[in-house]
Design a protein around this motif. Structure first.
Motif, PDB file in Angstrom:
ATOM      1  N   UNK A   1       0.834  -1.199   0.000  1.00 60.76           N
ATOM      2  CA  UNK A   1       0.000   0.000   0.000  1.00 60.76           C
ATOM      3  C   UNK A   1       0.872   1.254   0.000  1.00 60.76           C
ATOM      4  N   UNK A   2       1.899   1.254   0.846  1.00 68.47           N
ATOM      5  CA  UNK A   2       2.799   2.401   0.923  1.00 68.47           C
ATOM      6  C   UNK A   2       3.544   2.610  -0.395  1.00 68.47           C
ATOM      7  N   UNK A   3       3.988   1.517  -1.015  1.00 68.01           N
ATOM      8  CA  UNK A   3       4.672   1.628  -2.300  1.00 68.01           C
ATOM      9  C   UNK A   3       3.740   2.165  -3.379  1.00 68.01           C
ATOM     10  N   UNK A   4       2.498   1.706  -3.372  1.00 67.26           N
ATOM     11  CA  UNK A   4       1.538   2.178  -4.369  1.00 67.26           C
ATOM     12  C   UNK A   4       1.243   3.660  -4.200  1.00 67.26           C
ATOM     13  N   UNK A   5       1.230   4.141  -2.965  1.00 64.92           N
ATOM     14  CA  UNK A   5       0.980   5.556  -2.738  1.00 64.92           C
ATOM     15  C   UNK A   5       2.084   6.407  -3.361  1.00 64.92           C
ATOM     16  N   UNK A   6       3.305   5.859  -3.402  1.00 63.65           N
ATOM     17  CA  UNK A   6       4.439   6.563  -3.999  1.00 63.65           C
ATOM     18  C   UNK A   6       4.446   6.399  -5.514  1.00 63.65           C
ATOM     19  N   UNK A   7       4.169   5.175  -5.973  1.00 67.13           N
ATOM     20  CA  UNK A   7       4.381   4.833  -7.384  1.00 67.13           C
ATOM     21  C   UNK A   7       3.118   4.843  -8.228  1.00 67.13           C
ATOM     22  N   UNK A   8       1.942   4.805  -7.597  1.00 70.30           N
ATOM     23  CA  UNK A   8       0.689   4.670  -8.335  1.00 70.30           C
ATOM     24  C   UNK A   8       0.090   6.013  -8.713  1.00 70.30           C
ATOM     25  N   UNK A   9      -1.067   5.942  -9.376  1.00 70.92           N
ATOM     26  CA  UNK A   9      -1.817   7.151  -9.716  1.00 70.92           C
ATOM     27  C   UNK A   9      -3.245   6.991  -9.218  1.00 70.92           C
ATOM     28  N   UNK A  10      -3.920   8.091  -9.011  1.00 68.86           N
ATOM     29  CA  UNK A  10      -5.247   8.069  -8.395  1.00 68.86           C
ATOM     30  C   UNK A  10      -6.255   7.264  -9.194  1.00 68.86           C
ATOM     31  N   UNK A  11      -6.190   7.346 -10.526  1.00 62.57           N
ATOM     32  CA  UNK A  11      -7.159   6.634 -11.364  1.00 62.57           C
ATOM     33  C   UNK A  11      -7.047   5.128 -11.172  1.00 62.57           C
ATOM     34  N   UNK A  12      -5.805   4.622 -11.102  1.00 69.05           N
ATOM     35  CA  UNK A  12      -5.606   3.187 -10.919  1.00 69.05           C
ATOM     36  C   UNK A  12      -5.922   2.768  -9.494  1.00 69.05           C
ATOM     37  N   UNK A  13      -5.490   3.578  -8.525  1.00 69.05           N
ATOM     38  CA  UNK A  13      -5.673   3.224  -7.120  1.00 69.05           C
ATOM     39  C   UNK A  13      -7.132   3.304  -6.686  1.00 69.05           C
ATOM     40  N   UNK A  14      -7.899   4.197  -7.320  1.00 68.11           N
ATOM     41  CA  UNK A  14      -9.273   4.418  -6.865  1.00 68.11           C
ATOM     42  C   UNK A  14      -9.345   5.271  -5.625  1.00 68.11           C
ATOM     43  N   UNK A  15      -8.205   5.837  -5.205  1.00 69.73           N
ATOM     44  CA  UNK A  15      -8.135   6.767  -4.088  1.00 69.73           C
ATOM     45  C   UNK A  15      -6.993   7.725  -4.392  1.00 69.73           C
ATOM     46  N   UNK A  16      -6.848   8.761  -3.596  1.00 64.63           N
ATOM     47  CA  UNK A  16      -5.872   9.802  -3.894  1.00 64.63           C
ATOM     48  C   UNK A  16      -4.452   9.303  -3.670  1.00 64.63           C
ATOM     49  N   UNK A  17      -3.629   9.384  -4.713  1.00 61.36           N
ATOM     50  CA  UNK A  17      -2.223   9.007  -4.597  1.00 61.36           C
ATOM     51  C   UNK A  17      -1.422  10.148  -3.988  1.00 61.36           C
ATOM     52  N   UNK A  18      -0.278   9.794  -3.374  1.00 64.57           N
ATOM     53  CA  UNK A  18       0.624  10.795  -2.838  1.00 64.57           C
ATOM     54  C   UNK A  18       0.207  11.416  -1.532  1.00 64.57           C
ATOM     55  N   UNK A  19      -0.859  10.878  -0.905  1.00 68.17           N
ATOM     56  CA  UNK A  19      -1.349  11.472   0.340  1.00 68.17           C
ATOM     57  C   UNK A  19      -0.383  11.268   1.494  1.00 68.17           C
ATOM     58  N   UNK A  20       0.325  10.136   1.517  1.00 63.30           N
ATOM     59  CA  UNK A  20       1.207   9.836   2.649  1.00 63.30           C
ATOM     60  C   UNK A  20       2.290  10.887   2.797  1.00 63.30           C
TER      61      UNK A  20
END
Length: 292
Positions: free
Chosen positions: A219-238
């Motif tokens: 989850x933490x890696x996805x927050x860094x590497x993912x995008x909001x559209x793919x995640x279905x939630x806001x990326x980069x929040x951490x």
């Protein structure tokens, strides 16, 4: 090894949730609509899949597992509603949809989370098991949801956000409580429902504890590497909220290495059970490899 077909269990879960949730046309309509908005047609459903996979591996019928599977998902959904509130993470997107406080309002979101939590325990109380098994199921979910589990972990997360850096052991403890306990409870609910023995449960705990930590690192890696559209939630929040995370502690490469070590731990924990835990092994792979 072919991947198990999880579609049947997901369909069972959707039917169980649809049956358990009040109709949106039933008063109070706004509250019931908010509960359904949050609980239906979304999410990976990892927790109920773990309950089905564990229970059927040790001899339970899928029909008997509908109540535990739905109950643990309702607890998870309630936690997401509250986690997204302005007083917590203040997020506007969840499972590709507006969060409940955005789609409805903040007061309704609080009530929807409360009502979903109550409904989870109502389902277990009415589940088709002997009294002692029902009590064990209720206790397991209650402990995993409270101050020794999810709520306690969330409190630690709030305390750590923007404050002094946590040690690695402190970060692991935080997430073992916030994320890991409900994942472990999902496995334990299936084991309890199926009557698994103490030795089997201990081995399943080993698997579940590694799974919980792996889930959070991914989850933490996805927050860094993912995008909001793919995640279905806001990326980069951490990073924006200065949250304590594994990439911040270990770096990206170190987090990936820890993830691989946990994958090996899960495989070793399931080895004694052979092919009957193939679905649990597949869920471990999904957690490690997921893109959202």
């Amino acid at each position: 090894m072919p991947e198990p077909d999880f579609a049947v269990w997901r369909a069972r879960l959707e039917t169980a949730l649809e049956r358990a949730l009040p109709a949106a046309s039933e008063a109070p309509q706004r509250l019931h609509a908010a509960m359904r908005h949050a609980a239906l047609d979304g999410g990976k459903r990892i927790r109920p899949l773990l309950a089905y996979a564990t229970g059927t591996a040790f001899g339970a019928e899928a029909a008997a597992l509908d109540a535990p599977a739905a109950a643990v998902e309702l607890i998870h959904v309630y936690s997401l509603i509250h986690d997204d509130l302005p007083a917590m993470d203040d997020d506007a997107l969840r499972r590709g949809k507006p969060t409940v406080h955005v789609a409805f309002d903040e007061a309704t979101a609080i009530l929807a989370g409360d009502a979903l939590q109550s409904l989870a325990f109502e389902l277990l109380a009415g589940s088709p098991f002997a009294d002692d098994v029902r009590v064990a199921l209720l206790r397991e979910l209650a402990v995993a949801s409270g101050t020794r589990g999810m709520c306690g972990g969330q409190a630690l997360d709030i305390d750590a956000t923007g404050g002094d850096a946590l040690s690695l052991s402190g970060l692991e403890r935080l997430h073992a409580m916030k994320t890991g306990t409900l994942l472990r409870a999902s496995v334990r609910l299936g084991a309890i429902a199926a009557g698994a023995n103490d030795s089997q449960r201990a081995q399943l705990d080993r698997y579940a504890d590694a799974l919980g930590l792996a889930f959070q690192i991914r989850d933490d890696l996805l927050d860094v590497e993912g995008d909001s559209a793919t995640l279905g939630k806001t990326a980069g929040k951490d990073a924006a909220q200065a949250k304590a995370t594994f990439p911040a502690q270990l770096g990206i490469d170190g987090s990936r290495a820890r993830l691989q070590a946990l994958a090996d731990e899960m495989a070793a924990a399931l080895t004694p059970f052979g092919e009957r835990t193939a679905a649990l092994a597949a869920l471990a792979r999904k957690v490690i490899e997921r893109s959202h």
